[in-house]
Design a protein around this motif. Structure first.
Motif, PDB file in Angstrom:
ATOM      1  N   TYR A 149      43.543  46.935  37.001  1.00 20.46           N
ATOM      2  CA  TYR A 149      44.437  46.541  35.909  1.00 20.46           C
ATOM      3  C   TYR A 149      45.207  45.262  36.305  1.00 20.46           C
ATOM      4  O   TYR A 149      45.310  44.316  35.521  1.00 20.46           O
ATOM      5  CB  TYR A 149      45.429  47.667  35.584  1.00 20.46           C
TER       6      TYR A 149
ATOM      7  N   ARG B 192      44.397  42.955  38.480  1.00 26.00           N
ATOM      8  CA  ARG B 192      43.495  41.786  38.489  1.00 26.00           C
ATOM      9  C   ARG B 192      43.316  41.231  37.080  1.00 26.00           C
ATOM     10  O   ARG B 192      43.449  40.042  36.848  1.00 26.00           O
ATOM     11  CB  ARG B 192      42.131  42.173  39.064  1.00 26.00           C
ATOM     12  N   ASN B 193      43.046  42.125  36.143  1.00 24.24           N
ATOM     13  CA  ASN B 193      42.795  41.670  34.766  1.00 24.24           C
ATOM     14  C   ASN B 193      44.047  41.162  34.076  1.00 24.24           C
ATOM     15  O   ASN B 193      44.006  40.187  33.328  1.00 24.24           O
ATOM     16  CB  ASN B 193      42.233  42.823  33.918  1.00 24.24           C
ATOM     17  N   GLU B 194      45.156  41.826  34.323  1.00 23.61           N
ATOM     18  CA  GLU B 194      46.381  41.521  33.568  1.00 23.61           C
ATOM     19  C   GLU B 194      47.134  40.337  34.154  1.00 23.61           C
ATOM     20  O   GLU B 194      47.761  39.587  33.419  1.00 23.61           O
ATOM     21  CB  GLU B 194      47.265  42.781  33.544  1.00 23.61           C
ATOM     22  N   TYR B 195      47.095  40.162  35.465  1.00 22.98           N
ATOM     23  CA  TYR B 195      47.973  39.162  36.072  1.00 22.98           C
ATOM     24  C   TYR B 195      47.285  37.985  36.748  1.00 22.98           C
ATOM     25  O   TYR B 195      47.916  36.963  36.970  1.00 22.98           O
ATOM     26  CB  TYR B 195      48.927  39.838  37.073  1.00 22.98           C
ATOM     27  N   LEU B 196      46.016  38.136  37.122  1.00 17.32           N
ATOM     28  CA  LEU B 196      45.388  37.022  37.833  1.00 17.32           C
ATOM     29  C   LEU B 196      44.516  36.193  36.895  1.00 17.32           C
ATOM     30  O   LEU B 196      43.825  36.740  36.035  1.00 17.32           O
ATOM     31  CB  LEU B 196      44.536  37.530  38.999  1.00 17.32           C
ATOM     32  N   ASP B 197      44.565  34.890  37.079  1.00 22.38           N
ATOM     33  CA  ASP B 197      43.652  34.008  36.357  1.00 22.38           C
ATOM     34  C   ASP B 197      42.388  33.850  37.183  1.00 22.38           C
ATOM     35  O   ASP B 197      42.389  34.160  38.372  1.00 22.38           O
ATOM     36  CB  ASP B 197      44.295  32.621  36.163  1.00 22.38           C
TER      37      ASP B 197
ATOM     38  N   ASP C 224      41.960  32.558  45.495  1.00 21.45           N
ATOM     39  CA  ASP C 224      43.030  32.364  46.480  1.00 21.45           C
ATOM     40  C   ASP C 224      43.695  33.667  46.916  1.00 21.45           C
ATOM     41  O   ASP C 224      44.223  33.761  48.014  1.00 21.45           O
ATOM     42  CB  ASP C 224      44.128  31.458  45.898  1.00 21.45           C
TER      43      ASP C 224
ATOM     44  N   GLY D 135      55.317  36.885  43.816  1.00 21.44           N
ATOM     45  CA  GLY D 135      55.213  36.157  42.549  1.00 21.44           C
ATOM     46  C   GLY D 135      53.919  36.435  41.779  1.00 21.44           C
ATOM     47  O   GLY D 135      53.714  35.862  40.716  1.00 21.44           O
TER      48      GLY D 135
ATOM     49  N   SER E 258      57.354  40.248  33.575  1.00 18.32           N
ATOM     50  CA  SER E 258      56.022  40.670  33.098  1.00 18.32           C
ATOM     51  C   SER E 258      55.643  42.061  33.582  1.00 18.32           C
ATOM     52  O   SER E 258      54.630  42.618  33.159  1.00 18.32           O
ATOM     53  CB  SER E 258      54.953  39.694  33.585  1.00 18.32           C
TER      54      SER E 258
ATOM     55  N   ARG F 279      53.690  33.518  29.998  1.00 15.26           N
ATOM     56  CA  ARG F 279      54.333  33.881  31.271  1.00 15.26           C
ATOM     57  C   ARG F 279      55.115  32.737  31.902  1.00 15.26           C
ATOM     58  O   ARG F 279      55.887  32.960  32.824  1.00 15.26           O
ATOM     59  CB  ARG F 279      53.279  34.387  32.266  1.00 15.26           C
TER      60      ARG F 279
ATOM     61  N   THR G 153      53.948  40.030  27.684  1.00 10.32           N
ATOM     62  CA  THR G 153      53.679  38.646  28.080  1.00 10.32           C
ATOM     63  C   THR G 153      52.169  38.414  28.120  1.00 10.32           C
ATOM     64  O   THR G 153      51.405  39.359  28.241  1.00 10.32           O
ATOM     65  CB  THR G 153      54.247  38.350  29.491  1.00 10.32           C
TER      66      THR G 153
ATOM     67  N   LYS H 158      49.016  35.721  29.861  1.00  9.75           N
ATOM     68  CA  LYS H 158      48.754  34.737  30.915  1.00  9.75           C
ATOM     69  C   LYS H 158      48.935  33.341  30.335  1.00  9.75           C
ATOM     70  O   LYS H 158      48.545  33.091  29.192  1.00  9.75           O
ATOM     71  CB  LYS H 158      47.320  34.880  31.434  1.00  9.75           C
TER      72      LYS H 158
ATOM     73  N   HIS I 101      43.833  36.402  26.179  1.00 11.44           N
ATOM     74  CA  HIS I 101      44.818  37.413  26.572  1.00 11.44           C
ATOM     75  C   HIS I 101      45.855  37.606  25.469  1.00 11.44           C
ATOM     76  O   HIS I 101      46.261  38.734  25.172  1.00 11.44           O
ATOM     77  CB  HIS I 101      45.483  36.990  27.891  1.00 11.44           C
TER      78      HIS I 101
ATOM     79  N   PHE J 238      58.463  27.524  45.485  1.00 16.17           N
ATOM     80  CA  PHE J 238      58.718  28.910  45.121  1.00 16.17           C
ATOM     81  C   PHE J 238      60.175  29.281  45.399  1.00 16.17           C
ATOM     82  O   PHE J 238      60.681  28.928  46.460  1.00 16.17           O
ATOM     83  CB  PHE J 238      57.783  29.825  45.945  1.00 16.17           C
TER      84      PHE J 238
ATOM     85  N   GLN K 297      54.240  30.596  44.165  1.00 14.19           N
ATOM     86  CA  GLN K 297      53.989  30.479  45.606  1.00 14.19           C
ATOM     87  C   GLN K 297      52.777  29.571  45.860  1.00 14.19           C
ATOM     88  O   GLN K 297      51.757  29.684  45.183  1.00 14.19           O
ATOM     89  CB  GLN K 297      53.685  31.898  46.111  1.00 14.19           C
TER      90      GLN K 297
END
Lengths: 83, 415
Positions: free
Chosen positions: A8, A10-15, A21, A34, A40, B140, B159, B161, B167, B362, B367
């Motif tokens: 969840y 990975r899908n919701e918060y990472l681009d 990275d 962060g 969020s 966001r 929120t 992305k 999204h 940051f 970061q």
């Protein structure tokens, strides 16, 4: 449970570019690094409440309690124990 | 009265912690009016130094424009220094309504309400027209003042992305059961200089029955062919339900902000927005100065055209010199350095070269995304920017970063 929550996040918060990275595991700091900002975090809380049929009081939804998936799993298990 | 030494120590250790984390903010004293070239005392007590200013929000160079100053002087004489009142008691002069009408005409909206600042506009607007049956879905990376305003409102929050339309669509679907869905975004994002895709956002808003809110503080006056902001740039002028913007950046740079848009939303702000109800009215000289700014901008696009030319020159120059520059079209041009320490070292060396810029790291930016944010102005000219570019090249050369990409910089300096 851990894998479901990681997926969840990975899908919701990472681009897509972030995924190269950022290595994400149950001990990766989420809020303090962060990856998830405190504002969020609300969608993560909603997801957990729905998925695991629990209610997390706002007072317990602290940045610390949500900072790693390991912490989150502990929080859920405690609430599931309450039910 | 009661300030025991134990509490003083607590506060002192909090301050030390801020210093240790490298987050302590120091003011630099400027001994001249705001301009492309300023006189700066830094550090405190040092001799005053003439530097090129590349970090002001003075996009159109109107902060010290003689016509604006003259208009403010005239209002000072004719309407006084201050009004000692909130708007609805005895703090509304005819010129306040005149400025609200001028802003509505400029932005292509139904009505406008002034606030002491855009921070106040954002703090007050959401709770004035949304309640617990509504949802706010925000990008966001929206400005901190929007986050604060949303937190003060009882609406459900979510929120999406940054600028990710897929999204956003997912979130709009998820919240179809709510009374109002409000999509919230900055027009131009202040740290990255990129723009929200308002054309796509408006299409999604149509498809999923949502309202659209845009904070256009870093766009009003210069983005779009006639400077009407990001809605003009994306061909959706008149289609944004709520716009907030500031008079504290391109539009003269003194103070003041507004909520502009659907007349019922503006009227609800006039009845309920707490920063409007409980803080002082804008001082007459500031109102008159802003009116003059709008008159200047409505009669000619020369300033925004020059800013565009300066921006193109600067983006191209930095890129050709071998810096990693965030892509975009706005006059916010971030030079990416990734490493926090490096951003501070480069900013310090540039100051020694007579270039005033700030390094951000940051938690102001994510970061590992440290940068020098440069901002262009219509007050700059090409010869001045050529000199600034030479200074950037010397400092870039010194740190060995010219020609390195993201991976190269991170390999050399770490994240």
């Amino acid at each position: 449970m851990e894998e479901v929550i990681l997926e969840y996040i990975r899908n919701e918060y990472l681009d897509e570019d972030d995924e190269e990275d950022i290595e994400l595991d149950s001990k990766t700091p989420l809020i303090s690094s962060g990856i998830v900002d405190s504002f969020s975090m609300v969608s993560l809380k909603r997801f957990l409440e729905k998925k695991y049929e629990i209610s997390i009081p706002d007072a317990e939804a602290s940045a610390e309690a949500f900072d790693t998936v390991a912490n989150i799993v502990r929080l859920i298990q405690r609430h599931q124990g309450d039910a | 009265m009661a300030y025991p030494s134990a509490i003083r120590e607590v506060h002192g250790s909090q301050l030390s912690e801020i210093r240790e984390q490298g987050l302590y903010k120091e003011e630099r004293y400027i001994h001249s009016p705001q301009s492309a070239r300023i006189q700066v005392e830094y550090p405190s007590g040092a001799a005053v130094k003439a530097v090129v200013n590349l970090c002001a929000n003075n996009y159109l160079g109107l902060s010290s424009h003689p016509d604006v100053i003259q208009a403010a002087h005239a209002a000072l004489d004719e309407r006084g220094y201050g009004l000692s009142s909130v708007r609805f008691i005895c703090g509304t002069q005819d010129i306040h309504r005149e400025l609200e009408a001028a802003l509505s005409a400029f932005l292509g909206t139904e009505d406008t309400i002034l606030f002491p600042s855009c921070m106040d506009a954002n703090a007050g607007v959401f709770e004035a027209f949304l309640g617990s049956e509504d949802v706010i879905i925000s990008d966001r990376l929206v400005h901190a003042s929007i986050v604060d305003g949303i937190r003060l409102c009882k609406a459900v929050t979510d929120t999406y992305k940054h600028a990710n339309m897929k999204h956003l669509e997912q979130k709009l679907e998820e919240h179809q059961g709510k009374r109002v869905r409000l999509i919230v975004t900055d027009g131009v994002f202040s740290m990255d200089g990129d723009m929200a895709p308002l054309d796509e956002i408006c299409s999604l808003a149509d498809a999923y029955d949502a309202m659209v809110f845009v904070d256009d503080s870093h766009a009003t006056g210069f983005i779009g062919r006639t400077g009407r902001g990001t809605p003009e740039h994306f061909g959706v002028l008149g289609g944004i339900d709520v716009i907030t913007t500031t008079l504290g950046k391109a539009l003269g740079g003194a103070a003041g902000g507004c909520v502009s848009g659907r007349k019922e939303v503006v009227e609800l702000c006039r009845q309920r927005a707490r920063p409007y109800l409980f803080s002082n009215t804008m001082a007459p000289p500031l109102v008159a100065g802003a009116l003059k700014v709008l008159e200047i901008l409505s009669s000619s696009t020369a300033r925004r055209d020059k800013l565009e030319e300066n921006t193109e020159f600067w983006r191209r120059g930095l890129t050709e010199a071998g810096f990693v520059v965030k892509q975009g079209e706005s006059p916010i041009v971030p030079v990416m350095l990734y490493n926090a320490r490096l951003s501070q070292d480069v900013a310090r060396d540039l100051f020694a070269e007579g270039i005033y810029v700030i390094g951000f790291f940051f938690p102001v930016v994510p970061q590992g995304q440290a940068r020098i944010r440069t901002q262009l102005s219509a007050d700059h000219d090409i010869p001045l920017l050529e000199k600034a570019l030479e200074a950037f090249e010397r400092v870039g050369e010194k740190h060995g970063i010219l020609g390195l990409d993201k991976k190269g910089i991170i390999e050399k300096f770490g994240m």
